[in-house]
Design a protein around this motif. Sequence first.
Motif, PDB file in Angstrom:
ATOM      1  N   ARG A 192       0.728  -1.175   0.051  1.00 35.62           N
ATOM      2  CA  ARG A 192      -0.117   0.158  -0.005  1.00 35.62           C
ATOM      3  C   ARG A 192       0.777   1.254  -0.133  1.00 35.62           C
ATOM      4  O   ARG A 192       0.501   2.281  -0.731  1.00 35.62           O
ATOM      5  CB  ARG A 192      -0.942   0.131   1.283  1.00 35.62           C
ATOM      6  CG  ARG A 192      -2.118  -0.914   1.021  1.00 35.62           C
ATOM      7  CD  ARG A 192      -3.078  -0.927   2.257  1.00 35.62           C
ATOM      8  NE  ARG A 192      -2.571  -1.594   3.580  1.00 35.62           N
ATOM      9  CZ  ARG A 192      -2.307  -0.889   4.467  1.00 35.62           C
ATOM     10  NH1 ARG A 192      -2.715   0.212   4.767  1.00 35.62           N
ATOM     11  NH2 ARG A 192      -2.053  -1.578   5.851  1.00 35.62           N
ATOM     12  N   GLU A 193       2.084   1.247   0.607  1.00 37.64           N
ATOM     13  CA  GLU A 193       2.808   2.421   0.510  1.00 37.64           C
ATOM     14  C   GLU A 193       3.327   2.634  -0.514  1.00 37.64           C
ATOM     15  O   GLU A 193       3.516   4.009  -1.055  1.00 37.64           O
ATOM     16  CB  GLU A 193       3.930   2.212   1.601  1.00 37.64           C
ATOM     17  CG  GLU A 193       4.729   3.416   2.178  1.00 37.64           C
ATOM     18  CD  GLU A 193       5.890   3.710   1.093  1.00 37.64           C
ATOM     19  OE1 GLU A 193       6.520   4.573   1.011  1.00 37.64           O
ATOM     20  OE2 GLU A 193       6.652   2.626   0.279  1.00 37.64           O
ATOM     21  N   GLY A 194       3.936   1.677  -1.325  1.00 34.89           N
ATOM     22  CA  GLY A 194       3.920   1.894  -2.684  1.00 34.89           C
ATOM     23  C   GLY A 194       5.772   2.097  -3.337  1.00 34.89           C
ATOM     24  O   GLY A 194       5.884   2.070  -4.659  1.00 34.89           O
ATOM     25  N   THR A 195       6.688   2.326  -2.390  1.00 37.69           N
ATOM     26  CA  THR A 195       7.973   2.468  -2.982  1.00 37.69           C
ATOM     27  C   THR A 195       8.454   1.289  -3.834  1.00 37.69           C
ATOM     28  O   THR A 195       9.237   1.514  -4.777  1.00 37.69           O
ATOM     29  CB  THR A 195       8.649   2.599  -1.697  1.00 37.69           C
ATOM     30  OG1 THR A 195       8.691   3.935  -1.155  1.00 37.69           O
ATOM     31  CG2 THR A 195      10.235   2.624  -2.080  1.00 37.69           C
ATOM     32  N   CYS A 196       8.045   0.013  -3.169  1.00 36.36           N
ATOM     33  CA  CYS A 196       8.442  -1.286  -3.817  1.00 36.36           C
ATOM     34  C   CYS A 196       7.103  -2.066  -3.718  1.00 36.36           C
ATOM     35  O   CYS A 196       6.158  -1.899  -3.121  1.00 36.36           O
ATOM     36  CB  CYS A 196       9.570  -1.820  -3.484  1.00 36.36           C
ATOM     37  SG  CYS A 196       9.430  -2.272  -1.540  1.00 36.36           S
ATOM     38  N   TRP A 197       7.202  -3.029  -4.567  1.00 42.83           N
ATOM     39  CA  TRP A 197       6.180  -4.118  -4.410  1.00 42.83           C
ATOM     40  C   TRP A 197       6.896  -5.608  -4.373  1.00 42.83           C
ATOM     41  O   TRP A 197       7.598  -5.822  -5.216  1.00 42.83           O
ATOM     42  CB  TRP A 197       5.372  -4.097  -5.658  1.00 42.83           C
ATOM     43  CG  TRP A 197       3.969  -5.004  -5.381  1.00 42.83           C
ATOM     44  CD1 TRP A 197       2.578  -4.191  -5.342  1.00 42.83           C
ATOM     45  CD2 TRP A 197       3.705  -6.186  -5.613  1.00 42.83           C
ATOM     46  NE1 TRP A 197       1.821  -5.161  -4.791  1.00 42.83           N
ATOM     47  CE2 TRP A 197       2.175  -6.308  -5.220  1.00 42.83           C
ATOM     48  CE3 TRP A 197       4.394  -7.246  -5.792  1.00 42.83           C
ATOM     49  CZ2 TRP A 197       1.668  -7.736  -5.125  1.00 42.83           C
ATOM     50  CZ3 TRP A 197       3.849  -8.530  -5.535  1.00 42.83           C
ATOM     51  CH2 TRP A 197       2.449  -8.673  -5.317  1.00 42.83           C
ATOM     52  N   LEU A 198       6.387  -6.325  -3.297  1.00 38.62           N
ATOM     53  CA  LEU A 198       6.669  -7.697  -3.103  1.00 38.62           C
ATOM     54  C   LEU A 198       5.609  -8.659  -2.541  1.00 38.62           C
ATOM     55  O   LEU A 198       4.593  -7.873  -1.864  1.00 38.62           O
ATOM     56  CB  LEU A 198       7.974  -7.652  -2.094  1.00 38.62           C
ATOM     57  CG  LEU A 198       8.045  -6.503  -0.961  1.00 38.62           C
ATOM     58  CD1 LEU A 198       7.153  -6.876   0.024  1.00 38.62           C
ATOM     59  CD2 LEU A 198       9.293  -6.727  -0.529  1.00 38.62           C
ATOM     60  N   GLY A 199       5.615  -9.864  -2.371  1.00 41.30           N
ATOM     61  CA  GLY A 199       4.554 -10.732  -2.106  1.00 41.30           C
ATOM     62  C   GLY A 199       4.886 -11.334  -0.987  1.00 41.30           C
ATOM     63  O   GLY A 199       5.934 -11.523  -0.488  1.00 41.30           O
ATOM     64  N   GLY A 200       3.807 -12.329  -0.820  1.00 42.87           N
ATOM     65  CA  GLY A 200       4.071 -13.236   0.346  1.00 42.87           C
ATOM     66  C   GLY A 200       3.882 -14.792  -0.004  1.00 42.87           C
ATOM     67  O   GLY A 200       3.588 -14.805  -1.304  1.00 42.87           O
ATOM     68  N   THR A 201       4.422 -15.635   0.769  1.00 41.55           N
ATOM     69  CA  THR A 201       4.469 -17.054   0.370  1.00 41.55           C
ATOM     70  C   THR A 201       4.417 -17.884   1.743  1.00 41.55           C
ATOM     71  O   THR A 201       4.421 -17.295   2.757  1.00 41.55           O
ATOM     72  CB  THR A 201       5.628 -17.467  -0.479  1.00 41.55           C
ATOM     73  OG1 THR A 201       5.491 -18.742  -0.758  1.00 41.55           O
ATOM     74  CG2 THR A 201       6.928 -17.103   0.416  1.00 41.55           C
ATOM     75  N   ILE A 202       4.202 -18.996   1.709  1.00 45.82           N
ATOM     76  CA  ILE A 202       4.178 -20.025   2.680  1.00 45.82           C
ATOM     77  C   ILE A 202       5.545 -20.845   2.648  1.00 45.82           C
ATOM     78  O   ILE A 202       5.634 -21.427   1.540  1.00 45.82           O
ATOM     79  CB  ILE A 202       2.993 -20.857   2.775  1.00 45.82           C
ATOM     80  CG1 ILE A 202       1.733 -20.082   3.024  1.00 45.82           C
ATOM     81  CG2 ILE A 202       3.060 -21.781   3.971  1.00 45.82           C
ATOM     82  CD1 ILE A 202       1.642 -19.157   4.157  1.00 45.82           C
ATOM     83  N   TRP A 203       6.314 -20.727   3.559  1.00 47.84           N
ATOM     84  CA  TRP A 203       7.489 -21.514   3.523  1.00 47.84           C
ATOM     85  C   TRP A 203       7.605 -22.381   4.796  1.00 47.84           C
ATOM     86  O   TRP A 203       7.708 -21.698   5.709  1.00 47.84           O
ATOM     87  CB  TRP A 203       8.881 -20.545   3.460  1.00 47.84           C
ATOM     88  CG  TRP A 203      10.083 -21.318   3.587  1.00 47.84           C
ATOM     89  CD1 TRP A 203      10.920 -21.024   4.394  1.00 47.84           C
ATOM     90  CD2 TRP A 203      10.605 -22.396   2.892  1.00 47.84           C
ATOM     91  NE1 TRP A 203      12.020 -22.055   4.368  1.00 47.84           N
ATOM     92  CE2 TRP A 203      11.824 -22.778   3.254  1.00 47.84           C
ATOM     93  CE3 TRP A 203      10.328 -22.999   1.671  1.00 47.84           C
ATOM     94  CZ2 TRP A 203      12.779 -23.692   2.898  1.00 47.84           C
ATOM     95  CZ3 TRP A 203      11.013 -23.860   0.854  1.00 47.84           C
ATOM     96  CH2 TRP A 203      12.334 -24.118   1.658  1.00 47.84           C
TER      97      TRP A 203
END
Length: 493
Positions: free
Chosen positions: A435-446
């Motif tokens: 939401r902040e927007g400087t970068c975009w990264l995702g989530g995962t299950i590990w």
Amino acid sequence: MTSQRPRRPAPEQSPVRTTEGLLGRAGFHALAHLHGLGGRRAGAEAEPAELRALLDAPLPDGPTDPAEVIDLLAEAGRRGTVASPGPRYFGFVIGGSLPVALAADWMVSAWDQNAAAYTPGPAASVIEEVCARWLVELYGLPRESSVGFVTGGQMATFTGLAAARHHLLERHGWDVPERGLTGAPEVTILASAERHASVDRALRFLGFGSGGVRDLACDADGAVDPAALRDELHKTRHPAIICLQAGNINTGAVDPIAEACALAREHAPGAWVHVDGAIGLWAAASRRLRPAGLELADSWSTDAHKWLNVPFDCGIALCAHPASHRAAMGISAAAAPYVVLSEQTRDQIDWNPEWSRRARSVPVYAALRALGREGVADLVERTCELARRFAERLREVPGVEVLNRVTLNQVLVAFRADDGDHDTLTRRVVDAVQREGTCWLGGTIWRGRYAMRVSVSNWSTTEDDVDRSVRAILGARGSLRNGTVDRSRTCER
């Protein structure tokens, strides 16, 4: 005197309605998009409802001004695209397009060739022929290996496993093209327990199903345990396909391919080893990072939009057994007499599952010719170094865990919560960063834990982009203490 139907007036040839005018208008919008990538939000600005309000309408009864259509699409792209071609997009192992590859892809659209065979697209055929040879050399694979250019990593895996199916069953006296699979000998599938979901999907497409796959246990990094493979091979009594990977989608770990191939030759002679190298096959260009034993496998799959940074729609399937590859994919002149096939030229339809197809090897050719072997190696090594920089900067902060050994370009991060609910905190940080927007990264299950996944794949990412992104990540975590997310820091300079 017979009456003539009145002629329709000629289309108005204003600059915004001619081919030149429309391409110029599209080029203007495209360049504005590309020039703005470094300073815009990494995520999309518009919500689904806003995009539908902009784009959804009844099918027009009559024509719409073409320039108006291009402008509408440009506005949708401005508000509804993510900055995946930009330097601070670290989601889904997506690389941005090299300028030379993007320019070559534009020419592919202008040429408008059906790259199914030499006859409807001679230049595309020869480009694909040369590009295939270059890739085999770049990866260090057997010289006779065949290559098919397909839509993406999914269909590259499908193509490699289709060749495996044909090869194994033919050796056991079964003609798959003629008889199908009903009554065919059983095939054992052994695959990494950490495999990408595209492997199971390909197995479903091929009639094997995914329910019968025997999982191979993995080590702490997500690479196949050779002892687990040895145990499963001892139990194998049928033709076997072994699915390994070069580049775990979460950790970047590479399976012990050389040892696995040796075990297969020893305990299951004739077994087929397929390597899903969507990420890691490109590491073969680097002397330092090249996965050991790649050349010992039977087939390989990769995706050029990931680490070679060419536009989407460019998977690559390679096979050490060209006859099986061609038998699984190709057609005969009798089956399609209107397609002129030749042994003297490359007919691409022999190596991929499509008829009408884009000349997708052209941007690959452009990227390889512009970069050369050293340029590809530099791209891979530089992004791996940036991934390590991410890990080092985050690891030194109390309450931040880096969950994997960073071997390639993947970093897994978790955040420790005072109340012990680390997964919830990590999810909230991922959401806040997006939401902040400087970068975009995702989530995962590990391994049962929720983690932030950082994938560094873009040619334009710099150390400054990493450092700005680390500040944004830590700032997002800090903002959760008072329940706010500061969007004013978006893309700070």
